[in-house]
Design a protein around this motif. Structure first.
Motif, mmCIF file in Angstrom:
data_model
loop_
_atom_site.group_PDB
_atom_site.id
_atom_site.type_symbol
_atom_site.label_atom_id
_atom_site.label_comp_id
_atom_site.label_asym_id
_atom_site.label_seq_id
_atom_site.Cartn_x
_atom_site.Cartn_y
_atom_site.Cartn_z
ATOM 1 N N THR A 27 2.131 -36.763 25.851
ATOM 2 C CA THR A 27 2.577 -36.332 27.277
ATOM 3 C C THR A 27 1.774 -34.907 27.522
ATOM 4 O OG1 THR A 27 4.687 -37.004 26.705
ATOM 5 C CG2 THR A 27 4.518 -35.647 28.298
ATOM 6 N N VAL A 58 -1.451 -35.782 28.880
ATOM 7 C CA VAL A 58 -1.691 -36.509 30.119
ATOM 8 C C VAL A 58 -1.475 -35.458 31.276
ATOM 9 C CG1 VAL A 58 -0.631 -38.001 31.467
ATOM 10 C CG2 VAL A 58 -1.145 -38.762 29.309
ATOM 11 N N GLU A 59 -0.571 -34.502 30.904
ATOM 12 C CA GLU A 59 -0.434 -33.431 31.841
ATOM 13 C C GLU A 59 -1.696 -32.685 32.154
ATOM 14 O OE1 GLU A 59 3.699 -32.023 32.792
ATOM 15 O OE2 GLU A 59 3.409 -32.349 30.708
ATOM 16 N N VAL A 105 -4.151 -34.785 34.228
ATOM 17 C CA VAL A 105 -3.639 -34.839 35.580
ATOM 18 C C VAL A 105 -4.108 -33.539 36.379
ATOM 19 C CG1 VAL A 105 -1.683 -35.186 37.148
ATOM 20 C CG2 VAL A 105 -1.645 -36.631 35.277
ATOM 21 N N ARG A 148 -1.168 -33.570 43.413
ATOM 22 C CA ARG A 148 -0.841 -33.885 41.974
ATOM 23 C C ARG A 148 -0.402 -35.373 42.032
ATOM 24 N NH1 ARG A 148 0.344 -31.639 37.246
ATOM 25 N NH2 ARG A 148 1.596 -32.825 36.155
ATOM 26 N N LEU A 149 0.462 -35.753 43.010
ATOM 27 C CA LEU A 149 0.814 -37.125 43.054
ATOM 28 C C LEU A 149 -0.597 -38.079 43.399
ATOM 29 C CD1 LEU A 149 4.283 -37.220 44.844
ATOM 30 C CD2 LEU A 149 3.817 -37.923 42.625
ATOM 31 N N GLN A 150 -1.325 -37.709 43.922
ATOM 32 C CA GLN A 150 -2.548 -38.520 44.357
ATOM 33 C C GLN A 150 -3.267 -38.644 42.962
ATOM 34 O OE1 GLN A 150 -3.534 -39.542 47.150
ATOM 35 N NE2 GLN A 150 -5.729 -40.627 46.309
ATOM 36 N N MET A 194 -2.007 -38.378 39.858
ATOM 37 C CA MET A 194 -1.731 -39.316 39.143
ATOM 38 C C MET A 194 -1.941 -40.793 39.109
ATOM 39 S SD MET A 194 2.166 -37.334 38.694
ATOM 40 C CE MET A 194 2.866 -38.217 37.310
ATOM 41 N N ALA A 195 -1.874 -41.026 40.859
ATOM 42 C CA ALA A 195 -2.136 -42.444 41.231
ATOM 43 C C ALA A 195 -3.620 -42.891 40.776
ATOM 44 C CB ALA A 195 -1.828 -42.451 42.581
ATOM 45 N N PHE A 230 -5.520 -41.799 38.468
ATOM 46 C CA PHE A 230 -5.606 -41.703 37.027
ATOM 47 C C PHE A 230 -5.060 -42.972 36.574
ATOM 48 C CE2 PHE A 230 -3.920 -40.339 32.780
ATOM 49 C CZ PHE A 230 -5.131 -40.464 31.915
ATOM 50 N N ALA A 231 -3.731 -43.115 37.054
ATOM 51 C CA ALA A 231 -3.127 -44.568 36.340
ATOM 52 C C ALA A 231 -3.937 -45.764 36.994
ATOM 53 C CB ALA A 231 -1.607 -44.635 37.105
ATOM 54 N N SER A 269 -3.826 -51.158 38.767
ATOM 55 C CA SER A 269 -3.103 -49.821 39.182
ATOM 56 C C SER A 269 -1.482 -49.834 38.676
ATOM 57 C CB SER A 269 -3.207 -49.747 40.672
ATOM 58 O OG SER A 269 -4.464 -49.693 41.176
ATOM 59 N N GLY A 299 -1.595 -49.547 34.899
ATOM 60 C CA GLY A 299 -1.817 -48.102 34.584
ATOM 61 C C GLY A 299 -0.647 -47.415 34.551
ATOM 62 N N ALA A 300 0.201 -47.455 35.769
ATOM 63 C CA ALA A 300 1.307 -46.715 36.084
ATOM 64 C C ALA A 300 2.262 -46.969 35.010
ATOM 65 C CB ALA A 300 1.704 -46.739 37.488
ATOM 66 N N LEU A 306 1.842 -45.527 31.608
ATOM 67 C CA LEU A 306 1.810 -43.782 31.546
ATOM 68 C C LEU A 306 3.325 -43.725 31.591
ATOM 69 C CD1 LEU A 306 -1.376 -43.112 33.390
ATOM 70 C CD2 LEU A 306 -0.818 -42.437 31.182
ATOM 71 N N VAL A 333 4.977 -41.325 28.737
ATOM 72 C CA VAL A 333 5.250 -39.837 28.615
ATOM 73 C C VAL A 333 6.793 -39.459 28.251
ATOM 74 C CG1 VAL A 333 3.422 -38.967 30.314
ATOM 75 C CG2 VAL A 333 5.772 -39.685 30.996
ATOM 76 N N ASP A 334 7.181 -38.434 27.717
ATOM 77 C CA ASP A 334 8.660 -38.255 27.391
ATOM 78 C C ASP A 334 9.409 -37.403 28.049
ATOM 79 O OD1 ASP A 334 7.573 -35.589 26.811
ATOM 80 O OD2 ASP A 334 7.756 -35.636 24.805
ATOM 81 N N MET A 360 8.135 -36.831 35.207
ATOM 82 C CA MET A 360 6.822 -37.166 35.074
ATOM 83 C C MET A 360 6.775 -38.735 35.178
ATOM 84 S SD MET A 360 3.644 -36.131 32.693
ATOM 85 C CE MET A 360 2.071 -35.799 33.440
ATOM 86 N N PHE A 388 4.945 -41.447 37.991
ATOM 87 C CA PHE A 388 3.843 -42.012 37.902
ATOM 88 C C PHE A 388 4.105 -43.222 38.690
ATOM 89 C CE2 PHE A 388 1.811 -39.916 34.405
ATOM 90 C CZ PHE A 388 0.608 -39.795 34.622
ATOM 91 N N ALA A 415 4.268 -42.563 42.678
ATOM 92 C CA ALA A 415 2.747 -42.340 43.201
ATOM 93 C C ALA A 415 2.077 -43.578 43.420
ATOM 94 C CB ALA A 415 1.910 -41.419 42.130
ATOM 95 N N VAL A 416 1.943 -44.592 42.297
ATOM 96 C CA VAL A 416 1.254 -45.659 42.419
ATOM 97 C C VAL A 416 1.834 -46.593 43.507
ATOM 98 C CG1 VAL A 416 0.321 -47.907 41.456
ATOM 99 C CG2 VAL A 416 -0.049 -45.434 40.316
#
Lengths: 188, 188
Positions: free
Chosen positions: A125, A128-129, A132, A148-150, A152-153, A155-156, B157, B160-161, B164, B168-169, B173, B177, B180-181
């Motif tokens: 975690t 990943v943070e 991001v 940040r949300l962008q 995350m999207a 990245f995913a 997409s 991946g979301a 993730l 994550v714990d 977050m 994810f 965001a997607v």
DNA sequence: ATTATCTATAGATCTATAGATAATGC
DNA sequence: ATTATCTATAGATCTATAGATAATGC
């Protein structure tokens, strides 16, 4: 048999680097302690002088791997007029797909991390943070939260595409996954 | 000890359903033959009357799991004015995130499939192909190839979301994810 | 008679530890 | 004297097989 304190620290570093690479290639259950230590030129008994347990080793290898991936990501964007696009292109390249051991650790170990204990999951975690955060710095427009949300999207989406490109045994389909997400991300 | 031919076939089906669920939950190396057979109410020896090897079992469990996922996907889109958006919302819901054993098999086993032999990898590839086909039917505009590439991008997409969000714990977050997607995909 | 399943076990592998060894560091 | 590493091994677990068992299917 005994080595200098300095050499011992170098050995520990070598073990961690090997672990960060080999766990990405083979997964957590797929790499045994004996195999790993042999890759670092030691016998398996030495592992328990350097690490508390295999779990401790996985945690530290995750931290190491995420550091490497974060550096790799910021390096990909530097010296480019549009760093985000540069990173996306590098991330979604066949070269990255074919170099799992040196590539994005999140893409290599997401599902396996989910199956491990809370310590590994937490290291994952935090990693990943970091990624991001790195990505968010490359996003141009929007408020801090929007950027940040962008990130995350993006990245995913990249991660999903890379993993699917690695999983299918059909080269055309594999490249199509990379291409499809790349053009999707580069357009917007 | 012996059961009727009919009952034996039912047993085999029960084993396969359990395998399709438990492999998704625990991964390929994480589920042993003995554990699996016990879940189906049999002893481990019976496995080798029904399947050639653990690998054969993994292949057939993949096929079963992808069938279930494909059905789940087409069911999610049916009876909706915009089936693609309906599916995306369902795929990226916390409910799906928390039900790994009954959810998308690709998201549960991508990386693990990459580490298995060519037979598993091929079953996985064919399964992914089926899912992309299912998704492509929901895409409205474009040529056949464009619709397919669009489906691949959406699938990667989402996957991946979801992965993730599972890894994550941190609940905030995790939901971010998914959100965001989701908003990225529903906007376009 | 056939065969689905069970019991028992072989053989491999994996994590972890205990005690020995030999070079370092004081 | 301390300690990094090695050797040997315990104990658990995993896949796979052989032979026994008992119910089915002819």
């Amino acid at each position: 048999m005994k080595v200098s304190r300095e050499q011992a620290e170098l050995n520990r570093e070598r073990v961690l680097d090997a672990a960060a690479r080999l766990f990405r290639e083979r997964g957590f259950p797929g790499l045994g302690v004996a195999d790993l230590m042999k890759s670092a030129g030691l016998t398996h008994g030495a592992c328990y002088g350097q690490f508390e347990s295999k779990e401790d080793l996985m945690v530290q290898a995750c931290q190491r791997g995420f550091e490497q991936t974060a550096e790799w990501m910021s390096g990909a964007g530097d010296r480019s007029p549009d760093p985000l696009k540069a990173l996306i292109s590098k991330y979604l390249s066949p070269a990255h797909r074919d170099a799992q051991g040196g590539g994005c650790i999140a893409a290599a170990l997401v599902t396996e991390a989910t199956r491990e204990g809370p310590d590994v999951q937490h290291a994952f975690t935090e990693g990943v943070e970091t990624l991001v955060d790195t990505l968010a710095e490359f996003v141009q427009n929007g408020s801090k939260r929007e950027r940040r949300l962008q990130a995350m999207a993006v990245f995913a989406s990249m991660m999903g595409a890379l993993m699917l490109a690695r999983a299918v045994d059909d080269e055309t389909m594999s490249k199509d996954f990379l291409r499809a997400v790349k053009s999707e991300l580069l357009e917007s």
